[in-house]
Enzyme design. Structure first.
Site, PDB file in Angstrom:
ATOM      1  N   ASP A 155      -7.392  -0.957   4.061  1.00 39.32           N
ATOM      2  CA  ASP A 155      -6.919  -2.138   3.345  1.00 39.32           C
ATOM      3  C   ASP A 155      -6.968  -3.434   4.150  1.00 39.32           C
ATOM      4  OD1 ASP A 155      -4.716  -1.637   4.889  1.00 39.32           O
ATOM      5  OD2 ASP A 155      -3.558  -0.771   3.253  1.00 39.32           O
ATOM      6  N   ASP A 158       0.881  -1.142   0.000  1.00 39.27           N
ATOM      7  CA  ASP A 158       0.000   0.000   0.000  1.00 39.27           C
ATOM      8  C   ASP A 158       0.934   1.211   0.000  1.00 39.27           C
ATOM      9  OD1 ASP A 158      -2.367   1.496   0.423  1.00 39.27           O
ATOM     10  OD2 ASP A 158      -1.820   1.679   2.524  1.00 39.27           O
ATOM     11  N   ASP A 172      -1.050  -0.378   5.995  1.00 41.28           N
ATOM     12  CA  ASP A 172      -1.238   0.216   7.314  1.00 41.28           C
ATOM     13  C   ASP A 172      -2.660  -0.034   7.798  1.00 41.28           C
ATOM     14  OD1 ASP A 172      -2.602   1.833   5.625  1.00 41.28           O
ATOM     15  OD2 ASP A 172      -1.833   3.706   6.418  1.00 41.28           O
TER      16      ASP A 172
END
Ligand code: ADP
Ligand code: MG
Length: 627
Positions: free
Chosen positions: A524, A327, A520
């Site tokens: 997600d 990410d 993090d």
């Protein structure tokens, strides 16, 4: 050493001396048998008892059973053949106990190592009552209370510094030896040790949700998720031990029967002795003990480096990592945005920023926090009405009775605002008031210091592809991907799109290869759960991420991903060495034993010697500092 270990050590020493004396002082007949039997019972009574209990409970084929049958058999044989040589039986038991002792000591030692590192559980919190500091149990402190942490004390609860400044030792949590400087306004996590000044902290989490409790829970539960190798070993010994017992029985009975039938001497004693040797050699304890111990040590070593692995199955999967998907925000970048431009249309600059900050007042997204920081004031919450956060888009809020939309171009489209593009580099946060476009704020994030080397290290460790997924603009994604040397990137993704991209990559890889997703957790968590291995940034990451992830990096450092892969490879390497070594030696000795070339002494080496070597080797998995 525990009390039990001390007792067993004394028992081992006493019976060793006893055995030596029995061999020096000549005795014969019944007296000799009685003395040896006493020595045998001193060293082996617990094994006999466990074997007996196993038979009663219907779980007889374990190593206690093997040892009991082999040694009792050897004594019976000595009595039957009138050799008076009881040494072997006693020695087998003695060495077996030495091996057991050593193993329990080694396991205890590595457990202690890990517990020392896990010595982060705070015993008390200092709270002020009537002008005096009193110590209370951390789980009684309510969220929002002020606690005082003096130099040398552990921070008991997560919170924010409201008074004082100090350096914190975070090494137990992150493996990072450099102290971290904190001052008023900084968030601190429980488990760190305060080194210098007195800190007053306003707690933000209850004890159960604090970092310390979460970590301890994680580590304690890691053992329950078994790796394939561990499962294999326990399945293996369930079939293996009975098979060995049947083979031994066959070895004891069939050849003498055949020989007798052929009219030759049956040599019963000889064949029974071979069968007993066979039993001792085949004891599977080297495997049964060393494989779980290797994983245990690997997980322990990793946690000393600030890498929490939730189970040995994940450690095993990490070793096969060939794809790493990142990410962007908060993972490869710091997630701390600076406002680099405010381009306003219908309202002035300050009003635009105020609307943005107020609308974001309930969001935990790094963008939201950055806008609030840029605003620089406590948000006037009485101006804020209903707030709705749309992940991957932004937020909708009612402020001063107006409908405010703060987010990316997708969000503007959905509220029907005609946004203007901006050519300044950075992430563009558009703002619409009552559906009319009001301007945008340009913010930019910096990549983490170790992000580029983290990617390079992964490549060096044999990872085929490092790919970035982001909900941010194409231009920003391209810049970051180029700066970090990534193999590819996908931009403007919604959280659901990220899952889809990961699934595409998963579909393209071959069977044994694994895919790790690093995030993090803000927007997600679904991807973290979908990947073969979900790696979460623990310090800045959300609770959802730490929950959904399989591996948690305590200090958010991208370099630790490669480290985790290397640790897992080392650990798996050790497991393999032990399995091949133990099975190899045993196989050779079993063949020698069946052919009559091995005596009990070789059998003891094949059992205890191999176990000790395998255990020492397993403990190497704890050493991961310089990987
Ligand atoms: P990333 O994939 O980089 O971690 P996210 O999926 O969290 O990003 O968000 C993607 C995009 O959605 C952001 O770049 C931003 O434009 C927009 N966005 C998400 N949440 C917010 C928010 N709270 N405020 C403003 N914009 C947001
Ligand atoms: Mg994110």
């Amino acid at each position: 050493m525990t009390r039990k270990q001390k007792r067993n050590l004394i028992r081992i020493i006493v019976s060793s001396v006893f055995l030596i004396v029995l061999n020096i002082v000549p005795t014969t007949g019944l007296l000799r048998a009685g003395l040896f039997l006493t020595c045998y019972l001193v060293i082996g009574y617990d094994i006999l008892r466990k074997a007996g209990r196993g038979i009663v409970n219907g779980r007889m084929f374990d190593e206690n059973f093997l040892m009991a049958v082999a040694t009792v058999g050897a004594i019976a044989l000595a009595v039957y053949a009138k050799t008076g040589d009881y040494n072997e039986a006693v020695a087998v038991m003695l060495f077996y106990q030495i091996g057991e002792w050593f193993q329990s000591y080694a396991v205890g030692k590595s457990r202690k190592n890990i517990n020392a590192l896990m010595d982060i559980r705070p015993d008390y919190a200092n709270v002020e009552q009537e002008g005096k500091l009193i110590q209370v149990s951390p789980d009684t402190v309510a969220v929002g209370s002020e606690i005082v942490v003096r130099p040398g004390e552990k921070i008991p609860l997560d919170g924010v510094v409201v008074k004082g400044a100090s350096s914190l030792n975070t090494s137990a949590l992150t493996g990072e030896s450099l102290p971290r400087e904190v001052t008023v306004g900084d968030a601190v996590i429980s488990g760190c040790v305060n080194m210098r000044g007195v800190l007053t902290i306003c707690t933000t989490k209850a004890f159960g949700e604090s970092t310390v409790s979460r970590i301890l829970e994680l580590v304690e539960n890691a053992g329950s998720r078994k790796s394939k190798s561990e499962k294999f070993i326990s399945r293996f010994s369930r079939i293996y031990t009975p098979a060995v017992c049947i083979s031994a029985l066959a070895l004891a009975i069939l050849p003498p029967l055949v020989l007798t039938a052929l009219g030759k001497s049956g040599m019963w004693g000889d064949w029974i002795y071979r069968a007993l040797t066979f039993l001792v050699i085949s004891c599977p304890c080297a495997l049964v003990i060393s494989v779980p111990l290797s994983f245990f040590a690997g997980i322990g070593g990793a946690s000393r480096e600030g890498i929490l692995i939730k189970g040995s199955n994940y450690l095993e999967a990490l070793a096969q990592t060939k794809y790493v998907v990142f990410d962007k925000t908060g993972t490869l970048t710091q997630g701390v945005f600076q406002v680099t431009g405010v381009h306003h249309n219908t309202v002035d600059e300050d009003t635009l920023l105020a609307y943005a900050a107020l609308a974001e007042s309930a969001s935990s997204h790094p963008i939201a926090q950055s806008l609030q920081r840029a605003y620089g004031k406590e948000p006037e919450l009485d101006r804020v009405g209903e707030i709705q956060e749309i992940s991957g888009h932004g937020v909708l809020a009612v402020i001063d009775g107006k409908r405010i939309a703060v987010g990316n171009s997708k969000l503007m489209d959905s509220v029907g605002a005609a946004y203007q593009d901006c050519h300044q580099t950075g992430t563009i946060i558009h703002i619409a008031i009552d559906g009319a476009y009001a301007g945008h704020i340009v913010i930019s994030d910096v990549v983490k210091q170790d992000a580029a080397s983290g990617v390079a290290e992964l490549k060096k460790a044999g990872v085929k592809q490092c790919i970035m997924l982001t909900g941010d603009r194409e231009a920003v994604a391209k810049d970051v991907a180029a700066a970090l040397g990534l193999d590819g990137y996908y931009s403007q993704l919604l959280p659901g799109d990220k899952v889809q991209r990961v699934e595409e990559i998963l579909a393209g890889k071959s069977g044994r290869e694994t895919l790790a997703f690093v995030g993090d957790g803000i927007n997600d968590a679904p991807v973290l759960a979908r990947a073969d291995i979900g790696i979460a940034m623990g310090a800045m990451g959300s609770d959802a991420a730490v929950e959904a992830a399989d591996v948690v990096l305590m200090d958010d450092n991208p370099l630790k991903i490669a480290k985790a892969v290397k640790i897992s490879r080392k650990c798996l390497g050790i497991v393999k060495q032990n399995v091949y070594f133990a099975i190899g030696v045993k196989l050779v000795c079993l063949i020698l034993g069946a052919a009559g070339f091995a005596n009990m002494w070789l059998a003891i080496f094949a059992d205890v010697g191999v176990m000790v070597i395998a255990v020492v080797n397993a403990i190497r998995a704890l050493q991961v500092k310089n990987l």
